[in-house]
Design an enzyme around this catalytic site. Structure first.
Site, PDB file in Angstrom:
ATOM      1  N   LYS A 285       0.855  -1.195   0.000  1.00  0.00           N
ATOM      2  CA  LYS A 285       0.000   0.000   0.000  1.00  0.00           C
ATOM      3  C   LYS A 285       0.891   1.245   0.000  1.00  0.00           C
ATOM      4  O   LYS A 285       1.928   1.252   0.650  1.00  0.00           O
ATOM      5  CB  LYS A 285      -0.870   0.033   1.264  1.00  0.00           C
ATOM      6  N   ARG A 359      -9.950 -11.885   1.633  1.00  0.00           N
ATOM      7  CA  ARG A 359     -10.774 -12.949   1.049  1.00  0.00           C
ATOM      8  C   ARG A 359     -10.052 -14.292   1.078  1.00  0.00           C
ATOM      9  O   ARG A 359     -10.699 -15.345   1.108  1.00  0.00           O
ATOM     10  CB  ARG A 359     -11.193 -12.560  -0.382  1.00  0.00           C
TER      11      ARG A 359
HETATM   12  N1  BES Z   1      -8.002  -4.082   4.393  1.00  0.00           N
HETATM   13  C1  BES Z   1      -8.225  -3.621   3.072  1.00  0.00           C
HETATM   14  C2  BES Z   1      -9.579  -2.913   2.909  1.00  0.00           C
HETATM   15  C3  BES Z   1      -9.797  -1.645   3.711  1.00  0.00           C
HETATM   16  C4  BES Z   1      -9.677  -0.414   3.093  1.00  0.00           C
HETATM   17  C5  BES Z   1     -10.177  -1.681   5.023  1.00  0.00           C
HETATM   18  C6  BES Z   1      -9.900   0.738   3.800  1.00  0.00           C
HETATM   19  C7  BES Z   1     -10.412  -0.517   5.744  1.00  0.00           C
HETATM   20  C8  BES Z   1     -10.269   0.703   5.117  1.00  0.00           C
HETATM   21  C9  BES Z   1      -8.198  -4.788   2.105  1.00  0.00           C
HETATM   22  O1  BES Z   1      -7.370  -5.837   2.450  1.00  0.00           O
HETATM   23  C10 BES Z   1      -7.691  -4.284   0.788  1.00  0.00           C
HETATM   24  O2  BES Z   1      -6.585  -3.858   0.738  1.00  0.00           O
HETATM   25  N2  BES Z   1      -8.548  -4.354  -0.241  1.00  0.00           N
HETATM   26  C11 BES Z   1      -8.202  -3.904  -1.537  1.00  0.00           C
HETATM   27  C12 BES Z   1      -8.641  -4.969  -2.534  1.00  0.00           C
HETATM   28  C13 BES Z   1      -8.162  -4.754  -3.942  1.00  0.00           C
HETATM   29  C14 BES Z   1      -6.657  -4.916  -3.995  1.00  0.00           C
HETATM   30  C15 BES Z   1      -8.847  -5.739  -4.839  1.00  0.00           C
HETATM   31  C16 BES Z   1      -8.915  -2.588  -1.793  1.00  0.00           C
HETATM   32  O3  BES Z   1     -10.051  -2.438  -1.351  1.00  0.00           O
HETATM   33  O4  BES Z   1      -8.306  -1.717  -2.387  1.00  0.00           O
HETATM   34 MN    MN Z   2      -5.382  -5.569   1.830  1.00  0.00          MN
END
Ligand code: BES
Ligand code: MN
Ligand code: ZN
Length: 511
Positions: A285, A359
């Site tokens: 990230k 997931r």
């Molecule tokens: N933990 C994150 C989602 C999240 C985002 C939680 C903001 C709380 C606040 C999750 O693991 C993630 O990174 N999801 C990605 C998925 C994508 C790579 C398909 C996302 O939502 O960007």
């Molecule tokens: Mn994630």
């Protein structure tokens, strides 16, 4: 936590630091002015029936969130009156105030009274349900997390939470009132414990320490606990959980909590995403997106809290809680984009983005939960940023493989004062996850990303099992200021909905 008592005492004689009363916004035939809510009669009387006018002079309107402090009238032992806004007067006065309005008002008052030792709450209380809502509001609103503050003991800069609260108008010997207080206390204490876990920094809370905390609490409350460590996970073939945890020095865990009640065969399984820190892994990230990712175990914290609360309340139902715990980190041993994982279900997953890790751990836990053929499975996860874009910071999305069940979950949330919204699982989004190499990829179309994640999870729910998925990425962690009974930081989102679902399952009204 704030100590609660039920009291029939008259307000004037109470030796407390403050007396809390409710005020509402009048409407229609009653005029648009401020209305003093039931419970505050003694204060109004001592103000010669002019309390509404006095408060309006001070600028009060009765709107939600408003706090007005004024000196207590002569004849009162308490020095201070705190008038808290309840919002619009209920249309049906017989029905009384909405539980959530009482919960919020009690929470706001409790927070405004930080630093005080004892307060009496004289809010409108028509029945045991109102009492429960007010009790929850106080216990949840008074919460503060200061385990890491130097000044925690003396609080040179902050104020200690309200220490004691007497709830007036309640009947200490009434069965329903006592039960409502007991329920509110168990749920709020466990919910606050979930908040503590979410707020604990990820250098202290990792899969191993989370599992140890869950084990200790489970033993205290007669819950059976099984912990699978890396070795056991490898032996069992939990490729999803292992793949996500592979980059971390702190190995993953799958914790199973089993609460059984001999008088009921109904079985509700709860599954929680427990990423103790989500860096994104190799698909790292960017800065600005990872500071709050200690909250990525909020689903597991909610499941843990709900199972313990169910046990404390002795609910006549069997509840299993599955905590899928891992830390998502980049390293030489981390899963790469392009790797294929063999999941616990036997399916293979091509990992296209290591940041879509939730997931993967949930898939293994859902399949494990499915092996026991529960009546229903509900999973809770901070799963997608897409759900935050769709529903904002205070509402969680509900997806399901059964429309009636999805509606029942949304209704249960509404009953306990949690905002949720039904979301679809559009079939056409499934093909976006087709992989040339594996059975499925862990990413699909970007548009509707929250629904794509839901479709992925659906593939790992056992045939014929009713299932719902709660994406709490928005409401799990409050980056803004406190509001209502919700503090900054971990909120304990979904805990109350899960407890309600366990109660409904016990009553045979669900699944
Ligand atoms: N933990 C994150 C989602 C999240 C985002 C939680 C903001 C709380 C606040 C999750 O693991 C993630 O990174 N999801 C990605 C998925 C994508 C790579 C398909 C996302 O939502 O960007
Ligand atoms: Mn994630
Ligand atoms: Zn995540």
């Amino acid at each position: 936590m704030t100590a609660l008592t039920l009291s029939t005492a008259a307000a004037p004689g109470l030796r407390v630091d403050a007396l809390v009363i409710g005020v509402a916004k009048g409407s229609g035939s009653k005029g648009a002015g401020l209305v003093v809510a039931p419970g505050a009669e003694a204060v109004d009387h001592a103000y010669d029936g002019k309390l509404a006018g006095v408060l309006e002079t001070l600028g009060a309107s009765g709107s939600e969130g408003e706090v007005t402090k004024l000196p207590a009238p002569s004849g009162f032992k308490a020095p201070l009156v705190v008038a808290v806004g309840l919002g619009a007067l209920p249309e049906d006065e017989e029905a009384g105030f909405d539980g959530e309005a009482l919960r919020k008002a009690a929470g706001i008052a409790a927070r405004a009274l930080a630093g005080s030792k004892k307060a009496a709450f004289a809010l409108p209380l028509a029945d045991a349900a109102d009492l429960g809502a007010i009790a929850e509001g106080v216990l949840l609103g008074a919460y503060s997390f200061d385990a890491y503050k130097d000044t925690a003991g003396e609080r040179k800069n902050g104020k200690a939470p309200l220490a004691e609260a007497a709830l007036l108008g309640a009947k200490p010997r009434d069965k329903a009132h006592k039960a409502a207080l007991e329920r509110a206390t168990a749920v709020s204490e466990e919910l606050n414990r979930a908040r503590d876990l979410i707020n604990t920094p990820p250098n202290d809370l990792n899969p191993e320490s989370f599992a140890a905390i869950a084990t200790a609490a489970a033993k205290e409350h007669g819950i059976k606990v099984q912990v699978l460590d890396e070795k056991a996970l490898a032996k069992g073939g939990y490729g999803g959980i292992l793949g996500v945890g592979a980059g971390s020095a702190a190995g993953p865990r799958l914790v199973k909590l089993t609460y059984t009640h001999s008088r009921n065969a109904r079985h509700l399984a709860l599954v929680g995403k427990g990423i103790t820190y989500d860096s994104g892994g190799i698909s790292l990230k960017p800065a600005g997106h990872n500071e709050t990712m200690k909250c990525d175990m909020s689903g597991a914290a909610a499941v843990f809290a709900a199972v313990v609360a169910a046990a404390r309340l002795g609910l006549e139902v069997n509840v299993t809680g599955w905590l899928a715990l891992a830390e998502n980190m980049p390293s030489g041993s981390a899963t790469r984009p392009g790797d294929v994982l063999r999941m616990f279900s036997g399916k293979t997953v091509e990992v296209l983005n290591t940041d879509a890790e939730g997931r993967l751990v949930l898939a293994d836990a859902l399949w494990a939960a499915s092996q026991e053929k529960p009546d229903a499975i509900v999973d809770v996860a901070t799963l997608t940023g897409a759900m935050v874009l769709a529903l904002g910071n205070r509402t969680f999305g509900v997806m399901a493989n059964d429309d009636a069940f999805r509606a029942a979950v949304v209704e249960a949330a509404e009953e306990v004062g949690e905002a949720s919204w039904p979301m679809p699982l559009p079939e056409h989004l499934r093909k976006g996850m087709d992989s040339p190499t594996a059975d499925i990829a862990n990413m699909g179309e970007r548009m509707g990303g929250g629904l794509v994640a839901g479709l992925f999870l659906r593939e790992f729910v056992g045939e014929g099992i009713t299932w719902a998925h709660l994406d709490i990425a928005g409401p799990a962690f409050n980056e803004g200021g406190p509001f209502g009974y919700t503090p900054k930081g971990g909120t304990g989102s979904a805990v109350r909905t899960l407890v309600r679902l366990a109660e409904l399952t016990a009553a045979g009204d669900l699944g």
